[in-house]
Design a protein around this motif. Structure first.
Motif, mmCIF file in Angstrom:
data_model
loop_
_atom_site.group_PDB
_atom_site.id
_atom_site.type_symbol
_atom_site.label_atom_id
_atom_site.label_comp_id
_atom_site.label_asym_id
_atom_site.label_seq_id
_atom_site.Cartn_x
_atom_site.Cartn_y
_atom_site.Cartn_z
ATOM 1 N N ILE A 29 32.055 0.475 -19.318
ATOM 2 C CA ILE A 29 31.525 0.618 -17.958
ATOM 3 C C ILE A 29 30.723 1.896 -17.770
ATOM 4 O O ILE A 29 29.887 1.986 -16.866
ATOM 5 C CB ILE A 29 32.680 0.558 -16.921
ATOM 6 N N TYR A 33 27.271 3.706 -15.063
ATOM 7 C CA TYR A 33 27.298 4.971 -14.314
ATOM 8 C C TYR A 33 26.200 5.917 -14.799
ATOM 9 O O TYR A 33 25.594 6.640 -13.992
ATOM 10 C CB TYR A 33 28.670 5.632 -14.452
ATOM 11 N N LEU A 86 37.308 6.562 -15.374
ATOM 12 C CA LEU A 86 36.823 5.274 -15.864
ATOM 13 C C LEU A 86 37.725 4.703 -16.947
ATOM 14 O O LEU A 86 37.284 3.945 -17.806
ATOM 15 C CB LEU A 86 35.392 5.414 -16.394
ATOM 16 N N HIS A 92 44.963 4.327 -14.645
ATOM 17 C CA HIS A 92 44.302 4.904 -13.483
ATOM 18 C C HIS A 92 45.163 5.934 -12.761
ATOM 19 O O HIS A 92 44.708 7.040 -12.450
ATOM 20 C CB HIS A 92 43.895 3.800 -12.504
ATOM 21 N N GLU A 109 37.538 4.060 -11.035
ATOM 22 C CA GLU A 109 37.190 2.652 -11.070
ATOM 23 C C GLU A 109 38.295 1.854 -10.382
ATOM 24 O O GLU A 109 39.435 2.304 -10.259
ATOM 25 C CB GLU A 109 37.011 2.181 -12.522
ATOM 26 N N LYS A 110 37.922 0.667 -9.936
ATOM 27 C CA LYS A 110 38.912 -0.186 -9.287
ATOM 28 C C LYS A 110 39.801 -0.842 -10.345
ATOM 29 O O LYS A 110 39.393 -0.978 -11.517
ATOM 30 C CB LYS A 110 38.216 -1.226 -8.397
ATOM 31 N N CYS A 135 37.807 5.495 -4.447
ATOM 32 C CA CYS A 135 37.955 4.388 -5.394
ATOM 33 C C CYS A 135 36.783 3.421 -5.306
ATOM 34 O O CYS A 135 36.292 3.125 -4.207
ATOM 35 C CB CYS A 135 39.260 3.648 -5.076
ATOM 36 N N ALA A 136 36.334 2.957 -6.466
ATOM 37 C CA ALA A 136 35.363 1.865 -6.522
ATOM 38 C C ALA A 136 36.018 0.593 -5.957
ATOM 39 O O ALA A 136 37.253 0.535 -5.869
ATOM 40 C CB ALA A 136 34.935 1.649 -7.970
ATOM 41 N N PRO A 137 35.241 -0.407 -5.570
ATOM 42 C CA PRO A 137 33.806 -0.494 -5.822
ATOM 43 C C PRO A 137 32.968 0.210 -4.768
ATOM 44 O O PRO A 137 33.331 0.211 -3.587
ATOM 45 C CB PRO A 137 33.548 -1.997 -5.785
ATOM 46 N N ARG A 315 26.119 2.072 -9.760
ATOM 47 C CA ARG A 315 27.506 2.533 -9.830
ATOM 48 C C ARG A 315 27.548 4.055 -9.948
ATOM 49 O O ARG A 315 26.879 4.650 -10.782
ATOM 50 C CB ARG A 315 28.217 1.882 -11.013
#
Length: 374
Positions: A29, A33, A86, A92, A109-110, A135-137, A315
């Motif tokens: 991912i 970014y 990430l 996480h 990241e989520k 936090c993403a998204p 992102r």
């Protein structure tokens, strides 16, 4: 919830530009970014870390002024303001808690964590330290979802009464070279792709108060389809098809279908239906896309011009938003926690065959004005 809600306000005085970012986790991912972060006016990547030092070195080599460090050194580095987490979902909360303990803000990241228990620990730790955990998204900050938000708030389709959100694919193992985590705790179509859809639904329609659902997993093995591990068989420990109904506090009902067991769909990613019209919202896994409305008594589908969101975003835009909002990012930990709580509640509803009340809530993030990135 009160402690979590006040954390961004206490942290606002700590926000300066440029926001100096240390990336932890340089897997698949990170490429997306790296297409965005160097373009952001108020963000600088200063360090990268990964369990595989070669991957961190490869990232650092692509960013002027960045250096590769072991994780522990990155967390301790005085020139890192925020840790961009990430790592895989199972790590996480561990990395987020370590970053907070080191005095760093954290954007991950989520999902926020693999479980709401882990996510609560992160938010509580950030609140106690006066730091921000977001936090993403951050796809919901783009012109696609935000133009839809302007239309909903402006009453273009009347009062929203229902929505559909559909994601149907044959599974990420077909293209991802290391897809194991998609089929482990914290993965599956709901926890991997659901955050995009549920975050968009909450942004458009408000928080969710209860859910019903059903889920299945028809295959206990998957075959990797690309990369050096192509042909390797991996196990499946999660539900791979999940469907449910989300009852929003506003009274609107959203039907959600998330699947790694289908081939394709022609359904719109998200549709919102109101008393005066219907609206197609673009794929929430992307930042832009056309918003279409079909109004009662009108002449069919019409494309709305972009009217909100960060234009040209990718992102990592949440980190620019972090600075522009003074440390109260719209992709907040509070929103990320509620989205995770909704998804956990949906799985529990499917397993127990009953309606489940969602314990948490959150505010709808404030809209993003139409903003051109410099």
């Amino acid at each position: 919830m009160s402690d979590v809600a006040t954390a961004p306000l206490r942290a606002a005085s700590l926000v300066t530009a440029p926001l100096r970012v240390g990336i932890v986790g340089c897997g698949h991912i990170v490429e997306q970014y790296l297409q965005t972060l160097p373009r952001l006016a108020d963000v600088r990547v200063v360090a990268a870390a990964d369990l595989d030092p070669a991957r961190a070195e490869a990232v650092a080599a692509r960013v002027d002024g960045a250096r590769a460090l072991p994780v522990e050194e990155l967390l301790a580095a005085p020139d890192v303001d925020v840790v961009l987490n990430l790592t895989i979902p199972a790590a996480h909360d561990e990395i987020a808690l370590a970053a907070i303990a080191a005095g760093k803000h954290v954007h991950g990241e989520k999902p926020l964590a693999a479980t709401t228990g882990g996510a609560r620990a992160v938010l509580d730790a950030a609140a106690r330290a006066g730091l921000v955990a977001s936090c993403a998204p951050d796809t919901v900050l783009g012109t696609g979802t935000q133009t839809a938000r302007v239309a909903v708030d402006g009453g273009v389709i009347g009062r929203p009464v229902a929505a559909t959100a559909v994601m149907m694919t044959p599974g990420h193992e077909r293209w991802h070279p290391n897809p194991d985590f998609y089929y482990q705790a914290g993965g599956g179509p709901l926890f991997d792709m659901g955050p995009y859809y549920v975050s968009a639904l909450v942004t458009l329609l408000g928080p969710v108060v209860s859910v019903v659902g059903a889920a299945s997993s028809l295959r206990d093995r998957r075959t990797i389809g690309s990369g050096p591990r192509a042909g390797e068989v991996i196990g499946v420990d999660v539900d791979t098809h999940v469907t449910g109904v989300l009852v929003h506090e506003s009274g609107a009902l959203s039907t959600l279908v998330m699947s790694f067991d289908a081939v394709a769909t022609r359904a719109s990613r998200i549709e919102i239906h109101g008393t005066a019209g219907s609206m197609v919202v673009p794929d929430p896994n992307h930042f832009d896309g056309e918003v279409e409305v079909n109004l009662l008594g009108g002449d069919g589908w019409v494309v709305l011009p972009p009217s909100g969101g960060y234009a040209g975003a990718g992102r990592g835009i949440a980190l620019q938003d972090f600075v522009e909002t003074g440390g109260a990012p719209r992709a907040s930990g509070e929103l990320g926690f509620h989205v995770l709580d909704v998804m956990e509640s949906l799985i529990r509803a499917a397993q127990e065959g009953r309606t489940v009340q969602v314990a948490s809530t959150c505010d709808r993030p404030i809209p993003v004005p139409l903003t051109e990135l410099v």
